[in-house]
Design an enzyme around this catalytic site. Structure first.
Site, PDB file in Angstrom:
ATOM      1  N   ASP A 138       0.751  -1.259   0.000  1.00  0.00           N
ATOM      2  CA  ASP A 138       0.000   0.000   0.000  1.00  0.00           C
ATOM      3  C   ASP A 138       0.786   1.317   0.000  1.00  0.00           C
ATOM      4  O   ASP A 138       1.007   1.917  -1.026  1.00  0.00           O
ATOM      5  CB  ASP A 138      -0.988  -0.011   1.172  1.00  0.00           C
ATOM      6  CG  ASP A 138      -1.969  -1.167   1.085  1.00  0.00           C
ATOM      7  OD1 ASP A 138      -1.636  -2.159   0.415  1.00  0.00           O
ATOM      8  OD2 ASP A 138      -3.064  -1.094   1.664  1.00  0.00           O
TER       9      ASP A 138
ATOM     10  N   GLU B 128      -2.107  -8.043  12.852  1.00  0.00           N
ATOM     11  CA  GLU B 128      -1.830  -7.737  11.447  1.00  0.00           C
ATOM     12  C   GLU B 128      -0.358  -7.364  11.238  1.00  0.00           C
ATOM     13  O   GLU B 128       0.261  -7.711  10.243  1.00  0.00           O
ATOM     14  CB  GLU B 128      -2.732  -6.568  11.022  1.00  0.00           C
ATOM     15  CG  GLU B 128      -2.635  -6.211   9.558  1.00  0.00           C
ATOM     16  CD  GLU B 128      -3.557  -5.048   9.199  1.00  0.00           C
ATOM     17  OE1 GLU B 128      -4.010  -4.323  10.109  1.00  0.00           O
ATOM     18  OE2 GLU B 128      -3.842  -4.871   8.012  1.00  0.00           O
TER      19      GLU B 128
END
Ligand SMILES: *[C@@H]1O[C@H](CO)[C@@H](O)[C@H](O)[C@H]1NC(C)=O
Ligand SMILES: *[C@@H]1O[C@H](CO)[C@@H](O)[C@H](O)[C@H]1NC(C)=O
Length: 811
Positions: free
Chosen positions: A553, A781
């Site tokens: 990202d 995560e």
């Protein structure tokens, strides 16, 4: 230009309408031109010209229409998935609703779903009802402790003062998918007597339209139903321990599977109860009567007293074997757990490697959550291409896939699935080959696979609008291809002639090639052997425009997206993809030479260095229009009452150059994907910089971005906190460990250093994940590069759950 040439050739193959239209106009052109050659008058020149223009318009319109439909036209070949639904009875029923705390469904497009909700007495809003996995519920922990992906699972949910253990065991056999029993075991702290509300429900999925042949109703204290696939089925409750103080049910209509909790809440009415006084109890669905809707949702509400154990027994008519319940269930579950632990030890050998039981239990839970997080989704995604005016539906499709996070990402993600497959493939190649087969059937005629799969009403309800539509210019790393090749290498016997998986792999092969070819044509860079991720957009707001398709990202790239950009990670992915296709081709006795040639070219270090090596910093890097002179500033509002926005200000003009200031995961890719030869001098330099605590090295794993980088832990916009700008991600640490082990075993000058780094990095990653799990109850995560704390979403049983492979050093 290239695009047009290609279109015309394919046109004659597939585009039926287009073809006729083109043919008509071209024949008229031919006759006109023959007249023209005879007389050659001005008039006929005119006619020719008009004819020719008409022809061009027809080709243009036809081409547009044709191009418009390409994006949602399936790849034209036999499907990889050949058996589904009841053809695979073992995997028919399962906990394939990872988005809820506990639920069961079949692998059938319109399966009925079963599930559970619970809440404390005296709640004041529907938000207090537990149903979908939700971070906002703030549960101290929940997740599967054991799950084999096929026959059973056991999950622990902590919701103080209660501990809820949910488990299920399947009884296979018969033609209708067999029976299953689910157990809900609720205890309170200190084994106290408490009361709470438990809801078990059945619901019909009508997102594809209501089926006249499917029914659901309440009867005899349980649920009854009928669907064309399951025929008649029953669901009984047998109380094993505790009390049911009050129970009620409703035969209701829910507007969709995504609104079960809301519908349930709307059914609550105040009732006078002899012990509890006024209590909310569910009553008839008056709205359903008013609107003349059918029953598709039957919740059964129970006010229960703990300690409480309930068996939910699902039986199908055609299996004479009695279902499991009571002590028999307890016995079989215990046996399954024992067998599971033995199998886990056989596959990963953690006890043999000296890990203590408490660490092994976490590794088992990680593996179980990966496998227990597998869902079955069905529906249509939304896609867009440059030729569609607006998003169009993809074709209706099924997806059997693991999910990165049950609470935050309960749907399929393409590159994540490649990492998931590394673990699932070790546990059960059957499951992994089936998952990969489903993904490969999602490839379109262009060779594109949408990166994010949002299929079905429940999945869609979880996704912000702006992320729903998938664009066909966007790629995602081909990790799934690499995973398949890895499985072929690890377990060649599974792919011998006449083995079922060989046939599956064969059917995959044309699709894998099409996928690879799609990368080669659409993600090419401007220089030979360079590549560029598409889809970066400079909106003037982002500190560094994101490249979502790369999977990383907000990892800093060239500050100003341009066509001269070259992405190092993508070039390395393409090397690994070519390598992997060569491996698969060899296993199938097909010609690997084309892929080998590309792999050799991409592994040519001189060529790689020319495009990506900086002799000044001694690092590999992206190349593009770049400046480090960027920052976020508050813009002056145009109106006095407008909120001032943060925008990007550029203080030094960008230059074409290597983006060496962004040292981090990208810079490691030639090592991560084993592009470099073991004797490579630059490999030595990567290993040297890997070990510096001021850069990527931390006691918890490798940081994504160097502490010395200007964008380290910087926000990308006022609303976007840093994501891949320093935090530790386990998928890349996994690749790093895998490559270090590879270089540790490959004769060359860097063996010892690689071995030593591998051992230290492994210890750091393992120690931190385990201790964070103990401290917080979850896998995360990402982990902080400063203090190792879990961050991002939780539970994240996607690639963080690769921990058993890391502990076992099996990459
Ligand atoms: C229910 O859970 C408790 C606590 O975990 C356990 O001691 C008990 O054996 C379980 N009962 C059954 C019937 O599974
Ligand atoms: C389920 O309950 C009904 C009604 O109490 C009973 O007749 C039936 O035998 C039960 N079935 C099973 C499988 O326990």
């Amino acid at each position: 230009m290239v695009r047009h040439r290609k279109v015309v050739t394919i046109q004659t193959k597939h585009g039926n309408n287009v073809e006729t239209r083109t043919r008509d106009s071209s024949s008229s052109v031919n006759s006109e031109s023959s007249v023209a050659s005879k007389t050659f008058k001005v008039l006929s020149v005119w006619k020719t010209l008009v004819g020719f223009i008409c022809f061009l318009i027809a080709v243009y319109v036809g081409t547009l229409g044709y191009l418009e439909t390409r994006v949602n036209t399936p790849f034209d070949d036999v499907k990889v998935v050949q058996e589904s639904g009841l053809q695979l009875p073992d995997r028919y029923w399962g906990s394939y609703r990872p988005n809820v705390y506990f639920g069961m469904k079949t692998r059938e497009p319109q399966s009925p779903v079963f599930g559970m909700m619970w809440y404390k007495m005296g709640i004041t809003s529907q938000r207090d009802i537990r149903h979908w996995c939700d971070q906002g519920d703030n549960l101290p922990t929940y997740g599967w402790l054991r799950h084999d992906g096929v026959t059973f699972g056991e999950q622990l949910i902590s919701d103080p003062p209660h501990t809820i253990v949910t488990s299920f065991v399947k009884t296979l056999g018969g033609e209708q998918g067999g029976h299953w029993t689910a157990r809900v075991n609720i205890t309170a702290r200190n084994n106290r007597k408490t009361t709470m509300v438990l809801v078990w429900y059945g619901a019909l999925d009508e997102s594809l339209g209501a089926s006249l042949d499917s029914r659901l109703w309440a009867e005899g204290g349980g649920l009854r139903g009928h669907t064309p696939q399951l025929r008649d089925f029953k669901l009984n409750f047998t109380l094993q321990q505790g009390k049911i103080l009050h129970s009620a049910h409703s035969e209701a209509h829910a507007p969709g599977l995504q609104l079960l909790k809301e519908t349930y809440y709307s059914l609550l009415r105040e009732l006078k109860h002899k012990t509890f006084g006024r209590i909310p109890s569910i009553g008839p669905d008056e709205q359903r009567w008013e609107k003349d809707k059918g029953i598709n949702f039957v919740p059964i509400q129970m006010i229960v007293e703990t300690p409480f154990v309930l068996d939910v027994v699902y039986t199908t008519e055609d299996l004479p074997t009695p279902p499991l319940e009571g002590e028999e269930y307890t016995k079989v579950l215990e046996e399954k757990k024992k067998a599971f632990d033995a199998e886990f030890e056989k596959k990963f050998g953690l006890s043999e490697k000296g890990y203590p039981e408490e660490d092994i239990a976490i590794a088992r839970a990680a593996m179980s959550n990966m496998v227990g997080g597998i869902g079955y989704f069905y529906g249509t995604g939304r896609v867009q291409s440059p030729y569609t005016r607006e998003p169009v539906p993809y074709w209706r499709a099924a997806l059997y896939t693991a999910v990165p996070s049950r609470s935050f990402f309960p749907r399929g993600f393409l590159w994540d699935e490649g990492f998931h497959g590394m673990l699932i493939g070790r546990w059960s190649p059957d499951i992994q080959m089936d998952i990969a087969a489903h993904w490969m059937d999602l490839i379109n005629v262009e060779g594109w696979i949408p990166r994010e799969q949002i299929l079905g009403a429940e999945a869609l309800a979880r996704v912000p609008k702006e992320f729903v539509v998938q664009n066909n210019a966007a790629a995602n790393p081909p990790m799934l291809l690499i995973q398949l090749a890895r499985l072929v290498k690890l377990k060649p016997q599974l792919f011998h002639p006449d083995m079922p998986h060989r046939h599956t792999l064969k059917r995959m092969f044309t699709r894998l090639q099409a996928w690879y070819q799609w990368f080669q044509t659409t993600q090419k860079g401007s220089e030979p052997t360079s590549y560029r991720w598409r889809g970066r957009e400079d909106d003037g707001l982002q500190l560094n425009p994101k490249s979502l398709s790369s999977g990383l990202d907000d990892y800093p790239r060239a500050s100003h997206p341009s066509e001269i950009e070259r992405h190092l990670d993508l070039r390395c992915w393409m090397y690994a993809a070519a390598e992997s296709l060569a491996t698969i081709a060899r296993a199938l006795n097909k010609d690997p030479s084309k892929f080998e040639a590309t792999a050799n070219q991409l592994a040519d270090e001189d060529l790689l260095n020319e495009l990506h090596w900086s002799p000044t910093t001694n690092t590999y890097a992206d190349y593009g229009l770049h400046t480090d002179g960027v920052r976020l500033v508050r813009s002056k509002p145009k109106h006095p009452n407008e909120h001032p926005k943060m925008v990007r200000s550029v203080t030094a003009p960008p230059q074409p150059k290597l983006v060496t200031s962004a040292f981090g995961y990208i810079s490691l890719f030639p090592m991560l994907l084993k592009v470099l030869r073991p004797e490579s001098e630059n490999l030595g330099k990567i290993l040297e910089s890997l070990d510096k605590p001021g850069l990527l090295w931390s006691p918890y794993g490798l940081r994504s971005l160097s502490k010395s980088s200007p964008l380290y832990m910087k926000r990308n916009t006022e609303h976007d906190p840093p994501y891949w700008r320093g935090q530790i991600w386990i998928n890349i640490n996994y690749l790093a460990l895998s490559s270090l082990k590879y270089y540790a075993n490959a004769p060359g000058p860097h063996m010892d250093r690689a071995r030593e780094l591998h051992s230290r990095l492994k210890n750091n990653v393992v120690r931190n994940i385990l201790s964070e799990y103990r401290r917080t109850g979850y896998l995360w995560e990402q982990y902080s590069g400063e203090d190792g704390r879990g961050s991002g979403c939780r539970p994240f049983n996607g690639w963080t759950a690769l921990i058993p492979l890391i502990m076992a050093e099996e990459y």
